[in-house]
Design a protein around this motif. Structure first.
Motif, PDB file in Angstrom:
ATOM      1  N   ALA A  31     -27.499 -13.045  -2.830  1.00 39.80           N
ATOM      2  CA  ALA A  31     -26.048 -13.084  -3.032  1.00 39.80           C
ATOM      3  C   ALA A  31     -25.654 -14.207  -3.986  1.00 39.80           C
ATOM      4  CB  ALA A  31     -25.337 -13.257  -1.693  1.00 39.80           C
ATOM      5  N   ALA A  32     -26.265 -15.374  -3.839  1.00 39.44           N
ATOM      6  CA  ALA A  32     -25.950 -16.495  -4.726  1.00 39.44           C
ATOM      7  C   ALA A  32     -26.373 -16.183  -6.156  1.00 39.44           C
ATOM      8  CB  ALA A  32     -26.627 -17.768  -4.236  1.00 39.44           C
ATOM      9  N   LEU A  33     -27.539 -15.588  -6.322  1.00 37.05           N
ATOM     10  CA  LEU A  33     -28.005 -15.224  -7.665  1.00 37.05           C
ATOM     11  C   LEU A  33     -27.099 -14.180  -8.285  1.00 37.05           C
ATOM     12  CD1 LEU A  33     -31.848 -15.079  -7.015  1.00 37.05           C
ATOM     13  CD2 LEU A  33     -30.638 -16.769  -8.406  1.00 37.05           C
ATOM     14  N   ASP A  34     -26.688 -13.195  -7.486  1.00 40.07           N
ATOM     15  CA  ASP A  34     -25.817 -12.126  -7.973  1.00 40.07           C
ATOM     16  C   ASP A  34     -24.450 -12.669  -8.385  1.00 40.07           C
ATOM     17  OD1 ASP A  34     -25.210  -9.484  -8.621  1.00 40.07           O
ATOM     18  OD2 ASP A  34     -24.537  -8.988  -6.598  1.00 40.07           O
ATOM     19  N   GLY A  35     -24.080 -13.828  -7.874  1.00 43.99           N
ATOM     20  CA  GLY A  35     -22.813 -14.450  -8.236  1.00 43.99           C
ATOM     21  C   GLY A  35     -22.820 -15.094  -9.606  1.00 43.99           C
ATOM     22  N   PRO A  41     -27.842  -7.175  -9.111  1.00 45.78           N
ATOM     23  CA  PRO A  41     -28.734  -6.993  -7.971  1.00 45.78           C
ATOM     24  C   PRO A  41     -30.198  -6.766  -8.371  1.00 45.78           C
ATOM     25  CG  PRO A  41     -26.770  -5.649  -7.712  1.00 45.78           C
ATOM     26  CD  PRO A  41     -26.716  -6.251  -9.084  1.00 45.78           C
ATOM     27  N   LYS A  42     -30.416  -6.035  -9.449  1.00 45.05           N
ATOM     28  CA  LYS A  42     -31.782  -5.743  -9.886  1.00 45.05           C
ATOM     29  C   LYS A  42     -32.499  -7.021 -10.342  1.00 45.05           C
ATOM     30  CE  LYS A  42     -34.390  -2.776 -13.016  1.00 45.05           C
ATOM     31  NZ  LYS A  42     -34.320  -1.755 -14.067  1.00 45.05           N
ATOM     32  N   MET A  43     -31.838  -7.844 -11.165  1.00 51.34           N
ATOM     33  CA  MET A  43     -32.469  -9.078 -11.631  1.00 51.34           C
ATOM     34  C   MET A  43     -32.622 -10.071 -10.483  1.00 51.34           C
ATOM     35  SD  MET A  43     -31.594 -11.762 -14.687  1.00 51.34           S
ATOM     36  CE  MET A  43     -32.081 -10.676 -16.021  1.00 51.34           C
ATOM     37  N   ALA A  44     -31.647 -10.116  -9.576  1.00 50.38           N
ATOM     38  CA  ALA A  44     -31.750 -11.020  -8.427  1.00 50.38           C
ATOM     39  C   ALA A  44     -32.986 -10.667  -7.596  1.00 50.38           C
ATOM     40  CB  ALA A  44     -30.493 -10.939  -7.572  1.00 50.38           C
ATOM     41  N   LYS A  45     -33.212  -9.373  -7.383  1.00 45.03           N
ATOM     42  CA  LYS A  45     -34.391  -8.934  -6.634  1.00 45.03           C
ATOM     43  C   LYS A  45     -35.669  -9.309  -7.372  1.00 45.03           C
ATOM     44  CE  LYS A  45     -36.580  -4.833  -4.576  1.00 45.03           C
ATOM     45  NZ  LYS A  45     -37.858  -5.453  -4.579  1.00 45.03           N
ATOM     46  N   SER A  46     -35.670  -9.122  -8.680  1.00 43.80           N
ATOM     47  CA  SER A  46     -36.832  -9.473  -9.501  1.00 43.80           C
ATOM     48  C   SER A  46     -37.142 -10.974  -9.405  1.00 43.80           C
ATOM     49  CB  SER A  46     -36.567  -9.068 -10.949  1.00 43.80           C
ATOM     50  OG  SER A  46     -37.637  -9.417 -11.766  1.00 43.80           O
ATOM     51  N   ALA A  81     -23.831 -20.252 -17.371  1.00 44.18           N
ATOM     52  CA  ALA A  81     -23.087 -19.656 -16.264  1.00 44.18           C
ATOM     53  C   ALA A  81     -23.300 -20.396 -14.945  1.00 44.18           C
ATOM     54  CB  ALA A  81     -23.485 -18.186 -16.106  1.00 44.18           C
ATOM     55  N   GLY A  82     -24.251 -21.348 -14.906  1.00 48.93           N
ATOM     56  CA  GLY A  82     -24.428 -22.154 -13.705  1.00 48.93           C
ATOM     57  C   GLY A  82     -25.792 -22.092 -13.060  1.00 48.93           C
ATOM     58  N   LEU A  83     -26.727 -21.321 -13.603  1.00 54.24           N
ATOM     59  CA  LEU A  83     -28.068 -21.241 -13.024  1.00 54.24           C
ATOM     60  C   LEU A  83     -28.872 -22.477 -13.417  1.00 54.24           C
ATOM     61  CD1 LEU A  83     -29.835 -19.250 -11.357  1.00 54.24           C
ATOM     62  CD2 LEU A  83     -30.841 -18.539 -13.519  1.00 54.24           C
ATOM     63  N   THR A  84     -29.599 -23.027 -12.460  1.00 55.94           N
ATOM     64  CA  THR A  84     -30.465 -24.168 -12.728  1.00 55.94           C
ATOM     65  C   THR A  84     -31.867 -23.866 -12.218  1.00 55.94           C
ATOM     66  OG1 THR A  84     -30.002 -25.287 -10.623  1.00 55.94           O
ATOM     67  CG2 THR A  84     -28.566 -25.826 -12.488  1.00 55.94           C
ATOM     68  N   VAL A  85     -32.846 -24.565 -12.756  1.00 57.57           N
ATOM     69  CA  VAL A  85     -34.230 -24.490 -12.276  1.00 57.57           C
ATOM     70  C   VAL A  85     -34.590 -25.905 -11.841  1.00 57.57           C
ATOM     71  CG1 VAL A  85     -36.633 -23.985 -12.840  1.00 57.57           C
ATOM     72  CG2 VAL A  85     -34.816 -22.576 -13.815  1.00 57.57           C
ATOM     73  N   GLY A  86     -34.841 -26.061 -10.558  1.00 57.14           N
ATOM     74  CA  GLY A  86     -35.121 -27.396 -10.046  1.00 57.14           C
ATOM     75  C   GLY A  86     -33.920 -28.315 -10.158  1.00 57.14           C
ATOM     76  N   GLY A  87     -32.724 -27.741 -10.118  1.00 58.35           N
ATOM     77  CA  GLY A  87     -31.494 -28.522 -10.208  1.00 58.35           C
ATOM     78  C   GLY A  87     -31.101 -28.921 -11.613  1.00 58.35           C
TER      79      GLY A  87
END
Length: 110
Positions: A31-35, A41-46, A81-87
């Motif tokens: 849900a957080a990834l989909d936001g 949903p497909k990429m979040a699952k991947s 858009a707000g995605l981080t890797v390791g913060g």
């Protein structure tokens, strides 16, 4: 009427702030990834499948390499858009600041 408009404006501003919250790819659920704008949903699952199979993503290069459909250009958009890797956001990107509004001023404007 003015109070209703002010409340609606305050709710809108609050929801915009939530939309720009940072989400760590190594901690987020579907849900957080989909936001995140650009992740459905497909990429979040991947992402979750790859994280489950190969463990936490070490950095953005590791994320781009392991998740199909994420290249340099898409990674830049996701980071903005707000995605981080390791913060951490992708080098050279910043998350757009949420617009701030003073609800009290909006209520007394009319």
């Amino acid at each position: 009427m003015i109070k209703q408009v002010a409340m609606a404006l305050a709710a809108l501003v609050a929801s915009m702030g939530c939309a720009l919250a940072q989400v760590d790819v190594n901690k987020a659920d579907a849900a957080a990834l989909d936001g995140i704008k650009g992740i459905g949903p497909k990429m979040a699952k991947s992402i979750l499948d790859e994280r489950g199979k190969g463990g936490a993503f070490k950095d953005w290069a590791d994320f781009e390499k392991r998740v199909q459909g994420v290249g340099e250009k898409n990674a830049r958009r996701l980071s903005t858009a707000g995605l981080t890797v390791g913060g951490k956001p992708l080098d050279g990107t910043t998350v757009a600041a949420a617009p701030k509004a003073d609800a009290k001023k909006a209520a007394t404007a009319k």
